[in-house]
Design a protein around this motif. Sequence first.
Motif, PDB file in Angstrom:
ATOM      1  N   GLN A   1      -0.097  -3.985  -1.555  1.00 16.23           N
ATOM      2  CA  GLN A   1       1.076  -4.362  -0.755  1.00 16.23           C
ATOM      3  C   GLN A   1       2.349  -4.268  -1.585  1.00 16.23           C
ATOM      4  N   ALA A   2       2.290  -4.763  -2.819  1.00 21.68           N
ATOM      5  CA  ALA A   2       3.462  -4.725  -3.689  1.00 21.68           C
ATOM      6  C   ALA A   2       3.844  -3.291  -4.041  1.00 21.68           C
ATOM      7  N   MET A   3       2.834  -2.455  -4.287  1.00 22.20           N
ATOM      8  CA  MET A   3       3.103  -1.047  -4.582  1.00 22.20           C
ATOM      9  C   MET A   3       3.715  -0.344  -3.372  1.00 22.20           C
TER      10      MET A   3
ATOM     11  N   LEU B   1       9.431  -6.248   5.616  1.00 25.24           N
ATOM     12  CA  LEU B   1       8.942  -7.623   5.530  1.00 25.24           C
ATOM     13  C   LEU B   1       7.421  -7.725   5.613  1.00 25.24           C
ATOM     14  N   THR B   2       6.755  -6.703   6.165  1.00 23.74           N
ATOM     15  CA  THR B   2       5.308  -6.807   6.371  1.00 23.74           C
ATOM     16  C   THR B   2       4.527  -7.032   5.079  1.00 23.74           C
ATOM     17  N   PRO B   3       4.704  -6.219   4.023  1.00 19.10           N
ATOM     18  CA  PRO B   3       3.948  -6.499   2.796  1.00 19.10           C
ATOM     19  C   PRO B   3       4.330  -7.824   2.145  1.00 19.10           C
ATOM     20  N   ILE B   4       5.574  -8.254   2.329  1.00 19.83           N
ATOM     21  CA  ILE B   4       5.995  -9.553   1.781  1.00 19.83           C
ATOM     22  C   ILE B   4       5.289 -10.674   2.532  1.00 19.83           C
ATOM     23  N   ALA B   5       5.265 -10.579   3.857  1.00 18.05           N
ATOM     24  CA  ALA B   5       4.609 -11.614   4.667  1.00 18.05           C
ATOM     25  C   ALA B   5       3.125 -11.682   4.370  1.00 18.05           C
ATOM     26  N   LYS B   6       2.488 -10.509   4.232  1.00 16.70           N
ATOM     27  CA  LYS B   6       1.055 -10.489   3.954  1.00 16.70           C
ATOM     28  C   LYS B   6       0.766 -11.111   2.599  1.00 16.70           C
ATOM     29  N   THR B   7       1.493 -10.694   1.595  1.00 14.29           N
ATOM     30  CA  THR B   7       1.203 -11.144   0.234  1.00 14.29           C
ATOM     31  C   THR B   7       1.596 -12.604   0.016  1.00 14.29           C
TER      32      THR B   7
ATOM     33  N   ALA C   1       5.857  -4.232  -9.583  1.00 14.90           N
ATOM     34  CA  ALA C   1       5.817  -4.389  -8.129  1.00 14.90           C
ATOM     35  C   ALA C   1       5.476  -5.805  -7.691  1.00 14.90           C
ATOM     36  N   VAL C   2       4.452  -6.392  -8.305  1.00 12.26           N
ATOM     37  CA  VAL C   2       4.027  -7.738  -7.901  1.00 12.26           C
ATOM     38  C   VAL C   2       5.152  -8.742  -8.134  1.00 12.26           C
ATOM     39  N   SER C   3       5.839  -8.616  -9.250  1.00 17.94           N
ATOM     40  CA  SER C   3       6.948  -9.535  -9.544  1.00 17.94           C
ATOM     41  C   SER C   3       8.131  -9.305  -8.611  1.00 17.94           C
ATOM     42  N   TYR C   4       8.401  -8.044  -8.284  1.00 17.27           N
ATOM     43  CA  TYR C   4       9.493  -7.738  -7.348  1.00 17.27           C
ATOM     44  C   TYR C   4       9.229  -8.401  -6.001  1.00 17.27           C
ATOM     45  N   LEU C   5       8.010  -8.245  -5.488  1.00 19.52           N
ATOM     46  CA  LEU C   5       7.666  -8.858  -4.213  1.00 19.52           C
ATOM     47  C   LEU C   5       7.744 -10.380  -4.298  1.00 19.52           C
ATOM     48  N   ALA C   6       7.225 -10.933  -5.394  1.00 24.52           N
ATOM     49  CA  ALA C   6       7.246 -12.390  -5.554  1.00 24.52           C
ATOM     50  C   ALA C   6       8.676 -12.923  -5.568  1.00 24.52           C
ATOM     51  N   ALA C   7       9.577 -12.218  -6.238  1.00 29.29           N
ATOM     52  CA  ALA C   7      10.977 -12.642  -6.290  1.00 29.29           C
ATOM     53  C   ALA C   7      11.603 -12.589  -4.903  1.00 29.29           C
ATOM     54  N   PHE C   8      11.359 -11.502  -4.186  1.00 32.28           N
ATOM     55  CA  PHE C   8      11.925 -11.361  -2.844  1.00 32.28           C
ATOM     56  C   PHE C   8      11.422 -12.473  -1.928  1.00 32.28           C
ATOM     57  N   ALA C   9      10.126 -12.768  -1.997  1.00 29.76           N
ATOM     58  CA  ALA C   9       9.552 -13.805  -1.143  1.00 29.76           C
ATOM     59  C   ALA C   9      10.206 -15.160  -1.410  1.00 29.76           C
ATOM     60  N   ARG C  10      10.416 -15.471  -2.655  1.00 28.20           N
ATOM     61  CA  ARG C  10      10.993 -16.779  -2.992  1.00 28.20           C
ATOM     62  C   ARG C  10      12.452 -16.889  -2.573  1.00 28.20           C
ATOM     63  N   VAL C  11      13.199 -15.833  -2.727  1.00 33.92           N
ATOM     64  CA  VAL C  11      14.592 -15.852  -2.275  1.00 33.92           C
ATOM     65  C   VAL C  11      14.636 -15.996  -0.751  1.00 33.92           C
TER      66      VAL C  11
END
Length: 556
Positions: free
Chosen positions: A434-436, A380-386, A491-501
């Motif tokens: 962070q996404a990478m 969750l850390t890179p998701i929270a940061k980004t 990577a950036v899109s993967y993180l963005a999708a996870f954050a929104r869900v």
Amino acid sequence: MSYRAPVSELRFVLDHVVGFDRVTATDTFAEATPETVDAILTEAGRMCADVLAPLNRQGDLHPARLENGVVRTSPGFADGFRAIAEGGWLGMSADPEHGGMGLPIALTMAVNEMMGSACLSLQLNPLMTQGQIEALEAHASDEIRDLYIPKLISGEWCGTMNLTEPQAGSDVGALRTKAVPNGDGTYAVTGQKIYISWGDNDFSENVCHLVLARLPDAVEGTKGISLFMVPKRIPDADGTLGVANSLKVVSLEHKLGLHGSPTAVMQYDGATGWLVGAPHKGMAAMFTMMNNARLGVGVQGLSIAEAAMQHAVGYALERRQGKTASGDGTILDHADVRRMILGMKAETFAARAIAMDCAVSLDMAKATGDAGWRARGAFLTPIAKTYGTETGMKVAAEGIQVHGGMGVIEETGAAQYVRDVRVTAIYEGTNGIQAMDLVGRKLMDGGAAAFALLDEVEAFEDDDLRAAASHLRVLTDWMVAQDMQDRFAGAVSYLAAFARVLGVWHHLKAAAADEARAPLARFAAGRLLPEALAEIAKARTGAGELYAVPTEVVAA
């Protein structure tokens, strides 16, 4: 408009969204009773609104400056820092053995959010000190811990971290700073570091620099890096300060925002330093501080989102222009303005919940030693940061739009939020990094941590949320099967999708606990889940299309 500390909102998220009661049920954090939490949030909120918030504009208009080698901080910052230190907020999560409160990191992040909303330039100082305390607790010798941590907790001394060098940038492994043994257990540290937040000040007795450097026998790359404590003034064993160390502030950066925070170029010329942790293991030690700071920077983005949102709502409730839905109401009654405000509120709530969820995971990992909690917090850390910093930038920009032409007039204060928050997407590891990290290091377990988190999401009874989570599960499987170049491309899109869900999941939990929150939750789901699906589609395109475009076209 003056800042209002969102104490009740923070308490609601802790109690009804992220399961903070699990933290307080542990022996480690049993003293964080509901009464204690209420008292801390209330008192911190009062300090932020009454003492720190009035300093925000002062820091922007009267930046920190370097005069004859001495850093002069913005008007009122010394008093503001003193209020933070005297309130005990620097050592909230620090070990009581050294004078800390031993409270959960989730509670520290809640207080940090309020401080960042009130005056982000000043809050950056305690964030650095808090991270240094954690790094010293985990890696320093007893002698260093006993000497430095009490002084850092009291605010007598401040902490920094020194990673970046002019030629290295994000490639920390390319650093050139050297540390040569002096023969007495100390080291002579020589080199230059840039972008050092709060590299010096005029209100603490000492500034303690954690500096990455290479020993003479070090190999190239990150495996040859060690960590050193290099104080501005060299203390005796009892903490009495002696001579000035061989280091100096070369200059202060002229920045887009955060003008009240002195960002220094630091020069070390055979400065006396002490090894922290084992030789050549500096990156592991520094990552303790960096991971703390990464969550903290995500909270900084959230801080600006909250402050900018309050500022925009205040303006929208006063400004009258044109015919509105109610006839002659304020611009808040315009459909487009209402869309912007609701979007700001929805994403600010989502960012807050993700950050607090991450903090709760870290607290549970500390309290239980459970590997599952540790993996959850790390994921969750890179998701929270980004997502926190992206939300801060988005909400601040939207706040200018709500103000219309007045938004770009500096006197309204809306533009400062945009300038101040922008760097949060860059420091402590850019959001791309962070996404990478998320699709690289955090998926080295074959996706186990991601799938465990998705199991939690899919347990919530909402068909649209479950469908999005299912698509994210398939994408995670795909990511694990790809080589790193294809993972990095999405990577950036993967993180963005996870954050929104995750954000929608937290909204729906909030609505289940309080029916009055259902309309905002539905609004959030209607916006964020379609965005998640679009990001999932983009994440699977791979690196091929990026390199199919000839370099001469890219560079044209």
